[in-house]
Design a protein around this motif. Sequence first.
Motif, PDB file in Angstrom:
ATOM      1  N   GLY A  44       0.747  -1.196   0.167  1.00 47.79           N
ATOM      2  CA  GLY A  44      -0.069   0.186  -0.066  1.00 47.79           C
ATOM      3  C   GLY A  44       0.856   1.280   0.025  1.00 47.79           C
ATOM      4  O   GLY A  44       0.652   2.240  -0.765  1.00 47.79           O
ATOM      5  N   THR A  45       1.850   1.224   0.885  1.00 49.45           N
ATOM      6  CA  THR A  45       2.565   2.449   0.790  1.00 49.45           C
ATOM      7  C   THR A  45       3.449   2.747  -0.442  1.00 49.45           C
ATOM      8  O   THR A  45       3.869   3.716  -0.812  1.00 49.45           O
ATOM      9  CB  THR A  45       3.791   2.291   2.037  1.00 49.45           C
ATOM     10  N   PHE A  46       3.977   1.265  -0.878  1.00 45.88           N
ATOM     11  CA  PHE A  46       4.744   1.390  -2.371  1.00 45.88           C
ATOM     12  C   PHE A  46       4.019   2.197  -3.350  1.00 45.88           C
ATOM     13  O   PHE A  46       4.373   3.075  -4.091  1.00 45.88           O
ATOM     14  CB  PHE A  46       4.936   0.004  -2.811  1.00 45.88           C
ATOM     15  N   VAL A  47       2.681   2.049  -3.422  1.00 51.66           N
ATOM     16  CA  VAL A  47       1.770   2.743  -4.177  1.00 51.66           C
ATOM     17  C   VAL A  47       1.576   4.060  -4.042  1.00 51.66           C
ATOM     18  O   VAL A  47       1.816   4.907  -4.882  1.00 51.66           O
ATOM     19  CB  VAL A  47       0.227   2.068  -4.299  1.00 51.66           C
ATOM     20  N   LEU A  82      -5.489   9.366  -4.764  1.00 51.55           N
ATOM     21  CA  LEU A  82      -4.410   8.203  -4.625  1.00 51.55           C
ATOM     22  C   LEU A  82      -4.695   7.187  -3.491  1.00 51.55           C
ATOM     23  O   LEU A  82      -4.976   6.073  -3.185  1.00 51.55           O
ATOM     24  CB  LEU A  82      -3.147   8.378  -5.053  1.00 51.55           C
ATOM     25  N   VAL A  83      -4.855   8.243  -2.142  1.00 49.04           N
ATOM     26  CA  VAL A  83      -5.093   7.679  -0.779  1.00 49.04           C
ATOM     27  C   VAL A  83      -6.578   7.124  -0.832  1.00 49.04           C
ATOM     28  O   VAL A  83      -6.767   6.073  -0.179  1.00 49.04           O
ATOM     29  CB  VAL A  83      -4.998   8.681   0.250  1.00 49.04           C
ATOM     30  N   ILE A 125      -0.165   2.900   6.016  1.00 48.04           N
ATOM     31  CA  ILE A 125       0.619   3.291   5.017  1.00 48.04           C
ATOM     32  C   ILE A 125       1.518   4.497   5.446  1.00 48.04           C
ATOM     33  O   ILE A 125       1.869   5.513   4.599  1.00 48.04           O
ATOM     34  CB  ILE A 125      -0.198   3.802   3.604  1.00 48.04           C
ATOM     35  N   ASN A 126       1.679   4.720   6.721  1.00 49.53           N
ATOM     36  CA  ASN A 126       2.207   6.026   7.431  1.00 49.53           C
ATOM     37  C   ASN A 126       2.538   5.892   8.763  1.00 49.53           C
ATOM     38  O   ASN A 126       1.662   5.516   9.627  1.00 49.53           O
ATOM     39  CB  ASN A 126       1.173   7.415   7.200  1.00 49.53           C
ATOM     40  N   PRO A 127       3.787   5.515   9.054  1.00 51.32           N
ATOM     41  CA  PRO A 127       4.313   5.310  10.634  1.00 51.32           C
ATOM     42  C   PRO A 127       3.776   6.193  11.431  1.00 51.32           C
ATOM     43  O   PRO A 127       3.407   5.973  12.519  1.00 51.32           O
ATOM     44  CB  PRO A 127       5.753   5.229  10.416  1.00 51.32           C
ATOM     45  N   GLY A 179       6.622  -1.912   7.855  1.00 51.68           N
ATOM     46  CA  GLY A 179       6.012  -1.913   6.310  1.00 51.68           C
ATOM     47  C   GLY A 179       5.999  -0.831   5.450  1.00 51.68           C
ATOM     48  O   GLY A 179       6.340  -0.799   4.355  1.00 51.68           O
ATOM     49  N   PRO A 180       5.626   0.329   6.106  1.00 51.29           N
ATOM     50  CA  PRO A 180       5.784   1.467   5.070  1.00 51.29           C
ATOM     51  C   PRO A 180       6.981   2.305   4.875  1.00 51.29           C
ATOM     52  O   PRO A 180       7.055   2.591   3.817  1.00 51.29           O
ATOM     53  CB  PRO A 180       4.764   2.739   6.057  1.00 51.29           C
ATOM     54  N   ILE A 181       7.708   2.001   5.860  1.00 52.92           N
ATOM     55  CA  ILE A 181       9.318   2.381   5.388  1.00 52.92           C
ATOM     56  C   ILE A 181       9.629   1.516   4.282  1.00 52.92           C
ATOM     57  O   ILE A 181      10.448   2.043   3.575  1.00 52.92           O
ATOM     58  CB  ILE A 181      10.076   2.287   6.767  1.00 52.92           C
TER      59      ILE A 181
END
Length: 246
Positions: free
Chosen positions: A140-143, A177-178, A193-195, A227-229
């Motif tokens: 999700g964060t990659f996108v 996008l979000v 998708i955001n620490p 995960g997001p990092i």
Amino acid sequence: MTPFIGEIVGTAILILLGCGVNANVSLSKTAGNESGWIVITFGWGLAVFTAVFIVGQFSGAHLNPAVTVGLAAAGKFPWDQVAPYMAAQFLGAFIGAFLVWLTHIDHFNATKDKGTKLGVFSTNAAIKNPVINLITEAIGTFVLVFGALYLAAPSIAGPEGQVGGLGALDALPIGLLVFAIGMSLGGPTGYAINPARDLGPRIMHAVLPIQNKGGSNWSYAWIPVVGPILGGFGAAALALALGGMA
């Protein structure tokens, strides 16, 4: 407004409106109670749009450590500014989460379920599987970061020099996008998708005097951080390999 203040203000607005829609949908006796997932995902998309539009001209509107790291890894942001930006993002998340609690305090008191109260602030897996949950957050964060790398202007002028990130004109595409990520990929883990978005409010849940709040689910807390990092680094790596970034 300096970039540091811009990131505080922008992240506070993001969390106030984002966790605010969680509260409106989830907590007892609100006008929006049980209005559903589409309201939540649309609310988060609008929260991102609003925050980016307001502070993009000042800080580049990262509002997310994974975006900051991804931009730095892609050569679009100076590494020596990563730590200050992350500090500002977490401070903003604390402020936003506190305001969500303050505006909904009577509804927190009226809500019996402890998990519902925690869910206003932080995410959790629908089906607990740490490896898959981690991969889901990374994808999700990659996108998100990959999209930002191709949407963002190369630099935003600020009082402290040129900082890579988003401008006001990027607000609507990033908000959409979000929204898309939430609708398509958000169900399994709640798409942190955001620490800063997850850990900051989770810490506030732990310290605020919320009646009968229960635990803060610290055993899961590392997933929406790591995960997001990983997703941010992955997006930067692919963007560098493909080229053609904004």
